[in-house]
Scaffold this motif. Sequence first.
Motif, mmCIF file in Angstrom:
data_model
loop_
_atom_site.group_PDB
_atom_site.id
_atom_site.type_symbol
_atom_site.label_atom_id
_atom_site.label_comp_id
_atom_site.label_asym_id
_atom_site.label_seq_id
_atom_site.Cartn_x
_atom_site.Cartn_y
_atom_site.Cartn_z
ATOM 1 N N SER A 213 0.821 -1.212 0.000
ATOM 2 C CA SER A 213 0.000 0.000 0.000
ATOM 3 C C SER A 213 0.856 1.263 0.000
ATOM 4 O O SER A 213 0.337 2.369 0.165
ATOM 5 C CB SER A 213 -0.945 0.012 1.208
ATOM 6 O OG SER A 213 -0.216 0.012 2.418
ATOM 7 N N ARG A 216 -0.098 5.344 -0.878
ATOM 8 C CA ARG A 216 -1.523 5.698 -0.908
ATOM 9 C C ARG A 216 -1.761 7.023 -0.181
ATOM 10 O O ARG A 216 -2.573 7.854 -0.617
ATOM 11 C CB ARG A 216 -2.355 4.578 -0.291
ATOM 12 C CG ARG A 216 -3.857 4.831 -0.334
ATOM 13 C CD ARG A 216 -4.623 3.654 0.234
ATOM 14 N NE ARG A 216 -4.708 2.542 -0.710
ATOM 15 C CZ ARG A 216 -4.532 1.272 -0.400
ATOM 16 N NH1 ARG A 216 -4.234 0.932 0.832
ATOM 17 N NH2 ARG A 216 -4.643 0.335 -1.317
ATOM 18 N N ASP A 217 -1.072 7.234 0.939
ATOM 19 C CA ASP A 217 -1.257 8.461 1.715
ATOM 20 C C ASP A 217 -0.627 9.674 1.042
ATOM 21 O O ASP A 217 -1.100 10.804 1.220
ATOM 22 C CB ASP A 217 -0.686 8.295 3.129
ATOM 23 C CG ASP A 217 0.789 7.915 3.120
ATOM 24 O OD1 ASP A 217 1.179 7.048 2.306
ATOM 25 O OD2 ASP A 217 1.560 8.468 3.916
ATOM 26 N N SER A 221 -2.934 6.794 -4.450
ATOM 27 C CA SER A 221 -3.045 5.381 -4.826
ATOM 28 C C SER A 221 -1.675 4.739 -4.608
ATOM 29 O O SER A 221 -0.645 5.431 -4.619
ATOM 30 C CB SER A 221 -3.484 5.231 -6.285
ATOM 31 O OG SER A 221 -2.532 5.814 -7.151
ATOM 32 N N PRO A 222 -1.625 3.420 -4.408
ATOM 33 C CA PRO A 222 -0.349 2.752 -4.160
ATOM 34 C C PRO A 222 0.618 2.883 -5.337
ATOM 35 O O PRO A 222 0.202 2.829 -6.500
ATOM 36 C CB PRO A 222 -0.749 1.287 -3.940
ATOM 37 C CG PRO A 222 -2.172 1.341 -3.502
ATOM 38 C CD PRO A 222 -2.762 2.489 -4.262
ATOM 39 N N ASP A 248 -3.658 -6.210 -0.793
ATOM 40 C CA ASP A 248 -3.138 -5.092 -1.593
ATOM 41 C C ASP A 248 -2.097 -5.523 -2.618
ATOM 42 O O ASP A 248 -1.480 -4.665 -3.258
ATOM 43 C CB ASP A 248 -2.528 -4.030 -0.674
ATOM 44 C CG ASP A 248 -3.566 -3.351 0.207
ATOM 45 O OD1 ASP A 248 -4.590 -2.917 -0.345
ATOM 46 O OD2 ASP A 248 -3.363 -3.277 1.429
#
Length: 453
Positions: A213, A216-217, A221-222, A248
């Motif tokens: 992941s 993402r933050d 998106s990853p 994920d």
Amino acid sequence: MQTPFMNMTFCVRTFGCQMNKHDSERISGMLEGLGGLMVETVEEADILVYMTCCVREAADTRLYGQVASLKNVPLRDDSPLKKRIIAVGGCIGQRDGEELTKKLPHLDVVFGTHNLASLPRLLQGVIEEGGHQVEVLDASTSFPTELPTAREHSWAAWLPITIGCNNFCTYCIVPYVRGREKSRPIEDIVAEAERYVAAGVKEITLLGQNVNSYGRDLYGSPRFAQILDALDQTGIERLRFATSHPKDLSDEVIAKFGKLRSLMPALHLPAQSGSDAVLKAMNRRYTSAHYLQLIDKLRDACPDIALSTDIIVGFPGETEQDFEDTARLVDTVGYHQVFTFIYSKREGTPAAKMVDNTPHEVIQQRFDRLVDIVQKHAYEKNQLDLGRTVPVLVEGTSKRDNLLIAGKSPKNQTVHAPLPEGVSADALEGSIVNVKVDEAKTWYLSGTIVDNG
């Protein structure tokens, strides 16, 4: 520059995951940078730092036992201190904070997962003022990678790409002691990898509670596949990563195993259970069918990939049928290695409130049956490399025989081989040699070093 730690000895003891090992290297780097001298044994140390894990109850027991036993270990004769300074950091420090000093009165310093950089100041407080020094923060303000490091091996490096976790599996304490997931910018990761390559590092392991992941933050998106592409371009010889959450794991990342030169054909993909009912109770957010689809895709992308996993036996409410589903999954996949655990209740997690009346002897019997399946497949998988020549990154000598080198194959198998005549282990450590495999056991391969040409 004179510091309170000049010529003071220190020792770091590490429990738990690779992230803790990386944090320990940062602790060592800070103290060495301030003039401290790293030593191997407790008896030699003026300062003893425990980097702890609280994922399982055994880790708590181990810490309390070791700290309690230090009451009877005298300081070295020429120590500048009147008493050894004992510090506890990592996940137990984050979780328990000041409570630790009440349970272990001779403990001097407690710090958490979010404030490694505070340790020198806290130690200095003990040296100058005495008493207990406790500081535990609720969140990180920076990545520990901004701190200096003293790596255990010059040829290998941990490289965190995220810290924290957003998954909240019901059995797991990690999100509560490591915080929410936070990704590093891609350019920072690549720059650090390039520095490692320039310094002669052969193998980089990317770290995160859920590397899949990543980003993402930061990016919406990853972008983990992008990280793999970028690091492959740095020239690193071997690239690995941990840990990978099945929910994920994308097709884009899976495809990299068949395409990238440096990405090793080995993946640790924790299943935890093969029962959909148990997976739901664990809040894993995938089914056994989805997991097996991932395995098929991985083997399509890289037929020779070595797979490993984690399995928890005895999760609250696990029935005999649930266990049979787990055993079937392990048998179906046929892992190279499985880390098997009996469920350990962790206070503060949702699973700790779940009622379970399954007798311990039943859980132990299930565990033993699973271990038999695991060993059968591990042996069978290693037989596939019998007669092959595999490149081995030499890590040192065998713990049982210092005339044998010990290292890792691309599939992360332990490999032994006799030292060539007239060649020292030190001369080979950190190099990659070819080993012709002539024996394949359950947990290791052995053979002979052959001409690299």
